[in-house]
Design a protein around this motif. Structure first.
Motif, PDB file in Angstrom:
ATOM      1  N   VAL A 230     -68.689  57.294  47.138  1.00  0.00           N
ATOM      2  CA  VAL A 230     -68.303  58.541  47.794  1.00  0.00           C
ATOM      3  C   VAL A 230     -67.612  58.304  49.136  1.00  0.00           C
ATOM      4  CG1 VAL A 230     -69.101  60.769  48.658  1.00  0.00           C
ATOM      5  CG2 VAL A 230     -70.207  59.754  46.675  1.00  0.00           C
ATOM      6  N   THR A 234     -63.716  59.932  50.371  1.00  0.00           N
ATOM      7  CA  THR A 234     -63.459  61.185  51.086  1.00  0.00           C
ATOM      8  C   THR A 234     -62.503  60.938  52.246  1.00  0.00           C
ATOM      9  OG1 THR A 234     -65.316  60.858  52.590  1.00  0.00           O
ATOM     10  CG2 THR A 234     -65.775  62.095  50.580  1.00  0.00           C
ATOM     11  N   LYS A 235     -62.259  59.678  52.566  1.00  0.00           N
ATOM     12  CA  LYS A 235     -61.433  59.376  53.743  1.00  0.00           C
ATOM     13  C   LYS A 235     -60.030  58.934  53.378  1.00  0.00           C
ATOM     14  CE  LYS A 235     -65.137  57.083  56.276  1.00  0.00           C
ATOM     15  NZ  LYS A 235     -65.342  56.194  57.415  1.00  0.00           N
ATOM     16  N   SER A 237     -56.707  59.262  50.116  1.00  0.00           N
ATOM     17  CA  SER A 237     -56.236  59.946  48.900  1.00  0.00           C
ATOM     18  C   SER A 237     -55.222  59.069  48.198  1.00  0.00           C
ATOM     19  CB  SER A 237     -55.542  61.258  49.260  1.00  0.00           C
ATOM     20  OG  SER A 237     -56.354  61.984  50.124  1.00  0.00           O
ATOM     21  N   ASN A 403     -60.183  67.007  51.172  1.00  0.00           N
ATOM     22  CA  ASN A 403     -61.405  67.166  50.391  1.00  0.00           C
ATOM     23  C   ASN A 403     -61.514  68.545  49.751  1.00  0.00           C
ATOM     24  OD1 ASN A 403     -62.927  64.556  50.400  1.00  0.00           O
ATOM     25  ND2 ASN A 403     -62.378  64.774  52.556  1.00  0.00           N
ATOM     26  N   HIS A 478     -59.584  61.252  42.930  1.00  0.00           N
ATOM     27  CA  HIS A 478     -59.494  60.092  43.830  1.00  0.00           C
ATOM     28  C   HIS A 478     -58.587  59.015  43.262  1.00  0.00           C
ATOM     29  CE1 HIS A 478     -63.530  61.983  44.103  1.00  0.00           C
ATOM     30  NE2 HIS A 478     -63.114  62.147  45.346  1.00  0.00           N
TER      31      HIS A 478
END
Ligand code: FAD
Ligand code: FES
Length: 506
Positions: A230, A234-235, A237, A403, A478
């Protein structure tokens, strides 16, 4: 890939013990292995394809400290000190590639060239003025503003010149690194997939054939980490980017690196081809890239190649034929800098290198230098800037935007399929089909045999989309990608798309 061959390597066929196991034989993994082997450490590198078979074989290999993101933006997020470290580390990476190529006698077409950043789209000259000042503050004092890039057939308008950038042939370079790693006692293995990566003393990498490599440290250099579920995803793309290679008469375009300013931007350079592709030595290949989109969120590659070709022909009238077209994946971090260092969380012996943007050649080389220092317990001034655990509060807006985009993709669970019936799928293509509560990824091969997998991505359960030109299942969340039969092509997924029966029991 058409202009060089990579070394044939064995697969892992037994359990092994080493100081450092590196997963991924792209520029990040191979540079790290090279630096550690030089420092006397025992290293094992495994890759689930050939050396350089990931993005390093698809790169356009501009070696530059003129980063994708502007220095004035980098300074906003990381301070003037951070921008200085960014400029210093990327310039040092170019120097390191040059010195390794020279020391190891690697014939990789390394060449120093100037780079030119010019305006495109709606961009205004004040952007270049601002960037000039920011580049100077970051320590790139030789950057200058010119009236135009040095092209007599096209007036680009004002351009920033970044002197002494470079280009090279990435696979020839990796071949040379492979030779040196083996000479220094390192072991390289291809077509060996890492199924599981576990921290501990020792740390462990388990391959899909069940062999276990135990190591004091593991470096996950898989472009996007396949060990972290995870936090990192999230940081950053995943984007697809597109490239064409057009034949032009030798000498008709001045040798340099060129970029424009819009987002996505165009990136341009020349590439030598040998007698295999140019028997009479009269041509060069003009490489032009751009037209990026978020992975799995568009399926219009032909239109993007067409835009690239139109854009190129309009500006480079000497273009003859377009001989090459390809695409690849770029990992864009929300705060512009790569993530290189210890894996966030509680891991003590697992390191990662990811978040390269379009500067992965230098980021991968920085990874080789920085990770070697961290593993050997040496201090490195770049550690804080690239720390994967960093939280850049000023990047919160982009973090939320990216996100929210991911969260929106889960709506695909509720939509209908791409087609109502499997009969509507043409040979050689795929489509997502709804069956009750389930979504299936259905591929019809050229012989009309049907191959069915669950359409649920094995990373964090988004629904994959068919990519018709590359014939892959791409995840819009992702960036995981799978071949038509469900095998992983790009992480973060580490396991294949499941058999549909398994999805029922989830
Ligand atoms: C079209 C394009 C143009 C680009 N242009 C430039 C440029 O001009 N300049 C620049 O600096 N950068 C550029 N980049 C970016 C740069 O190419 C990449 O950032 C860089 O190659 C990434 O290197 P890497 O070693 O991190 O990853 P990769 O080269 O992708 O290597 C990762 C390796 O890990 C392996 N792997 C993955 N999962 C597993 C597993 N579970 N088990 C075993 N092995 C696994 C893969 O097979 C792969 O070989 C470009 C990228 C693209 C796609
Ligand atoms: S890549 Fe994360 S859910 Fe598919």
């Amino acid at each position: 890939m058409d202009t060089t061959d990579v070394p044939q390597l064995p697969r892992v066929s037994q359990d092994m013990r080493t100081n450092v196991c590196i997963v991924g034989a792209g520029i990040a993994g191979m540079t790290t292995a090279y630096q550690l082997a030089r420092a006397g450490r025992a290293v094992i590198v495994i890759d689930d394809g050939p050396v350089g078979g990931g993005e390093t074989g698809r790169t356009t290999a501009h070696l530059t400290a003129a980063l994708d993101d502007r220095y004035y933006d980098i300074a906003k997020l990381h301070g003037e000190g951070g921008a200085r470290l960014a400029a210093e580390s990327h310039a040092a990476a170019i120097d390191r590639i040059e010195s390794i190529a020279s020391l190891e006698d690697i014939d990789c077409d390394f060449e120093r060239l100037d780079g030119y950043l010019f305006l495109g789209g709606d961009s205004q000259k004040k952007e270049l003025d601002k960037e000039l000042k920011a580049a100077h503050r970051a320590g790139l004092s030789a950057v200058e503003l010119l009236e135009r890039a040095p092209l007599d057939f096209w007036d680009t308008g004002p351009a920033l010149r970044f002197p002494r950038q470079a280009q090279f042939h990435p696979l020839k370079y990796l071949n040379g690194l492979a030779r040196a790693i083996i000479r220094d006692g390192g072991q390289l293995f291809a077509f060996t997939h890492a199924d599981k990566i576990e921290d501990g003393e020792p740390a462990k990498v388990t391959t899909s054939s069940g062999h276990v490599i135990t190591a004091d440290h593991v470096v996950v250099a898989t472009n996007t980490p396949v060990n972290d579920w995870v936090i990192l995803h999230t940081k950053q793309s995943a984007y697809r980017t597109f490239v064409i290679g057009a034949r032009v008469p030798r000498g008709s375009v001045p040798r340099a690196l060129y970029w424009d300013t819009p987002d996505p931007y165009h990136y341009i350079r020349l590439h030598e081809v040998d007698s295999r592709l140019d028997p009479d030595g009269s041509d060069e290949i003009l490489i032009v890239g751009g037209e990026d989109h978020k992975t799995g969120q568009e399926d219009d590659a032909e239109a993007r190649f067409k835009c690239l070709e139109d854009w190129t022909r309009e500006r480079f009238p000497m273009v003859q034929s377009v001989d090459f077209k390809w695409s690849g994946q770029i990992m864009e971090p929300v705060d512009y800098m790569g993530f290189i260092g210890k894996n966030p969380g509680t891991d003590e012996h697992i390191y990662i290198a990811t978040g390269d943007s379009g500067n992965g050649m230098t980021h991968g080389t920085i990874a080789g230098i920085l990770l070697t220092d961290l593993i050997l317990g040496r201090k490195n001034p770049w550690q804080g800037l690239y720390d994967p655990s960093r939280i850049t509060l000023r990047a919160t807006g982009d973090f939320l935007k990216e996100n929210l985009n991911v969260a929106g993709q889960y709506a695909d669970w509720a939509t209908k399929g791409d087609v109502d019936s499997i009969d509507d799928i043409a040979p050689g293509s795929g489509a997502v089909v709804r069956r009750g509560m389930k979504k299936l990824a259905v591929f019809r091969d050229e012989q009309s045999n049907i191959h069915v997998r669950s359409a649920v991505c094995t990373h964090l359960y988004c629904i994959v989309d068919w990519n018709s030109i590359e014939r892959t299942w791409d995840c819009p969340c992702h960036g995981s990608r799978f071949d038509p039969y469900g095998k992983v092509v790009n992480g973060p997924a580490i396991t294949p798309l499941e058999e549909p029966e398994k999805q029922e029991s989830q």
